[in-house]
Design a protein around this motif. Structure first.
Motif, PDB file in Angstrom:
ATOM      1  N   ALA A   1       0.831  -1.207   0.000  1.00  0.00           N
ATOM      2  CA  ALA A   1       0.000   0.000   0.000  1.00  0.00           C
ATOM      3  C   ALA A   1       0.863   1.253   0.000  1.00  0.00           C
ATOM      4  O   ALA A   1       0.565   2.224  -0.709  1.00  0.00           O
ATOM      5  CB  ALA A   1      -0.926   0.003   1.212  1.00  0.00           C
ATOM      6  N   LEU A   2       1.936   1.242   0.762  1.00  0.00           N
ATOM      7  CA  LEU A   2       2.849   2.387   0.802  1.00  0.00           C
ATOM      8  C   LEU A   2       3.517   2.600  -0.554  1.00  0.00           C
ATOM      9  O   LEU A   2       3.627   3.738  -1.028  1.00  0.00           O
ATOM     10  CB  LEU A   2       3.901   2.185   1.892  1.00  0.00           C
ATOM     11  CG  LEU A   2       4.858   3.335   2.119  1.00  0.00           C
ATOM     12  CD1 LEU A   2       4.114   4.617   2.502  1.00  0.00           C
ATOM     13  CD2 LEU A   2       5.856   2.980   3.211  1.00  0.00           C
ATOM     14  N   ALA A   3       3.907   1.536  -1.196  1.00  0.00           N
ATOM     15  CA  ALA A   3       4.527   1.652  -2.521  1.00  0.00           C
ATOM     16  C   ALA A   3       3.551   2.257  -3.526  1.00  0.00           C
ATOM     17  O   ALA A   3       3.929   3.115  -4.325  1.00  0.00           O
ATOM     18  CB  ALA A   3       5.017   0.285  -2.999  1.00  0.00           C
ATOM     19  N   ILE A   4       2.303   1.825  -3.484  1.00  0.00           N
ATOM     20  CA  ILE A   4       1.285   2.381  -4.383  1.00  0.00           C
ATOM     21  C   ILE A   4       1.078   3.859  -4.082  1.00  0.00           C
ATOM     22  O   ILE A   4       1.025   4.693  -4.995  1.00  0.00           O
ATOM     23  CB  ILE A   4      -0.042   1.599  -4.258  1.00  0.00           C
ATOM     24  CG1 ILE A   4       0.138   0.178  -4.802  1.00  0.00           C
ATOM     25  CG2 ILE A   4      -1.174   2.325  -4.990  1.00  0.00           C
ATOM     26  CD1 ILE A   4      -1.009  -0.754  -4.477  1.00  0.00           C
ATOM     27  N   ALA A   5       0.962   4.210  -2.797  1.00  0.00           N
ATOM     28  CA  ALA A   5       0.753   5.609  -2.408  1.00  0.00           C
ATOM     29  C   ALA A   5       1.922   6.480  -2.853  1.00  0.00           C
ATOM     30  O   ALA A   5       1.725   7.586  -3.363  1.00  0.00           O
ATOM     31  CB  ALA A   5       0.554   5.704  -0.898  1.00  0.00           C
ATOM     32  N   GLN A   6       3.142   5.989  -2.677  1.00  0.00           N
ATOM     33  CA  GLN A   6       4.320   6.758  -3.092  1.00  0.00           C
ATOM     34  C   GLN A   6       4.355   6.944  -4.604  1.00  0.00           C
ATOM     35  O   GLN A   6       4.762   7.992  -5.100  1.00  0.00           O
ATOM     36  CB  GLN A   6       5.595   6.071  -2.610  1.00  0.00           C
ATOM     37  CG  GLN A   6       5.796   6.212  -1.115  1.00  0.00           C
ATOM     38  CD  GLN A   6       6.977   5.418  -0.615  1.00  0.00           C
ATOM     39  OE1 GLN A   6       7.129   4.244  -0.926  1.00  0.00           O
ATOM     40  NE2 GLN A   6       7.808   6.066   0.181  1.00  0.00           N
ATOM     41  N   ASP A   7       3.908   5.945  -5.325  1.00  0.00           N
ATOM     42  CA  ASP A   7       3.888   6.013  -6.786  1.00  0.00           C
ATOM     43  C   ASP A   7       2.818   6.970  -7.300  1.00  0.00           C
ATOM     44  O   ASP A   7       2.914   7.466  -8.420  1.00  0.00           O
ATOM     45  CB  ASP A   7       3.668   4.618  -7.364  1.00  0.00           C
ATOM     46  CG  ASP A   7       3.818   4.583  -8.864  1.00  0.00           C
ATOM     47  OD1 ASP A   7       4.850   5.090  -9.371  1.00  0.00           O
ATOM     48  OD2 ASP A   7       2.901   4.061  -9.532  1.00  0.00           O
ATOM     49  N   GLN A   8       1.807   7.231  -6.480  1.00  0.00           N
ATOM     50  CA  GLN A   8       0.668   8.060  -6.889  1.00  0.00           C
ATOM     51  C   GLN A   8       0.596   9.377  -6.100  1.00  0.00           C
ATOM     52  O   GLN A   8      -0.488   9.880  -5.827  1.00  0.00           O
ATOM     53  CB  GLN A   8      -0.631   7.269  -6.708  1.00  0.00           C
ATOM     54  CG  GLN A   8      -0.701   5.987  -7.493  1.00  0.00           C
ATOM     55  CD  GLN A   8      -0.684   6.232  -8.991  1.00  0.00           C
ATOM     56  OE1 GLN A   8      -1.331   7.147  -9.494  1.00  0.00           O
ATOM     57  NE2 GLN A   8       0.064   5.420  -9.716  1.00  0.00           N
ATOM     58  N   GLN A   9       1.728   9.959  -5.739  1.00  0.00           N
ATOM     59  CA  GLN A   9       1.731  11.143  -4.882  1.00  0.00           C
ATOM     60  C   GLN A   9       1.076  12.372  -5.498  1.00  0.00           C
ATOM     61  O   GLN A   9       0.785  13.322  -4.787  1.00  0.00           O
ATOM     62  CB  GLN A   9       3.153  11.456  -4.410  1.00  0.00           C
ATOM     63  CG  GLN A   9       3.615  10.472  -3.370  1.00  0.00           C
ATOM     64  CD  GLN A   9       4.892  10.886  -2.696  1.00  0.00           C
ATOM     65  OE1 GLN A   9       5.107  12.053  -2.407  1.00  0.00           O
ATOM     66  NE2 GLN A   9       5.750   9.917  -2.437  1.00  0.00           N
TER      67      GLN A   9
END
Length: 96
Positions: free
Chosen positions: A4-12
């Motif tokens: 989830a963190l990786a997705i959030a970081q990718d979609q900042q």
């Protein structure tokens, strides 16, 4: 949490933060919203595990605390909300 963190970081461009009770990753670059905050800490009969604001800000590195039952179940919710605001702000400032 890692995925989830990786997705959030990718979609900042559209994500400003994550909701989590885990310790903040050093390089997340996102706000961390944390539920389960209660001045008494501990747990309840529904299985909820609570963190005191000091624990959450200083040791987990959160940015914003989410308080529910600790306020709305109190006999004087407005006064309790003010207490949470004070304790949370002091804990946040110590973390800085």
């Amino acid at each position: 949490m890692k995925k989830a963190l990786a997705i959030a970081q990718d979609q900042q461009e559209v994500v400003v933060g994550v909701v989590s009770q885990n310790k903040r990753p050093r390089d997340a670059g996102l706000l961390m919203f944390t539920p389960g905050i209660k001045l008494g800490g501990g747990s309840d009969n529904l299985g909820q595990q609570y963190n005191h604001p000091t624990e959450a800000f200083e040791k987990r590195g959160i940015d914003l605390m989410i308080v529910g039952r600790g306020i709305y179940q109190d006999e004087q919710p407005a006064q309790k909300a003010a207490e949470y605001r004070k304790v949370g702000w002091e804990a946040y400032l110590k973390r800085l």
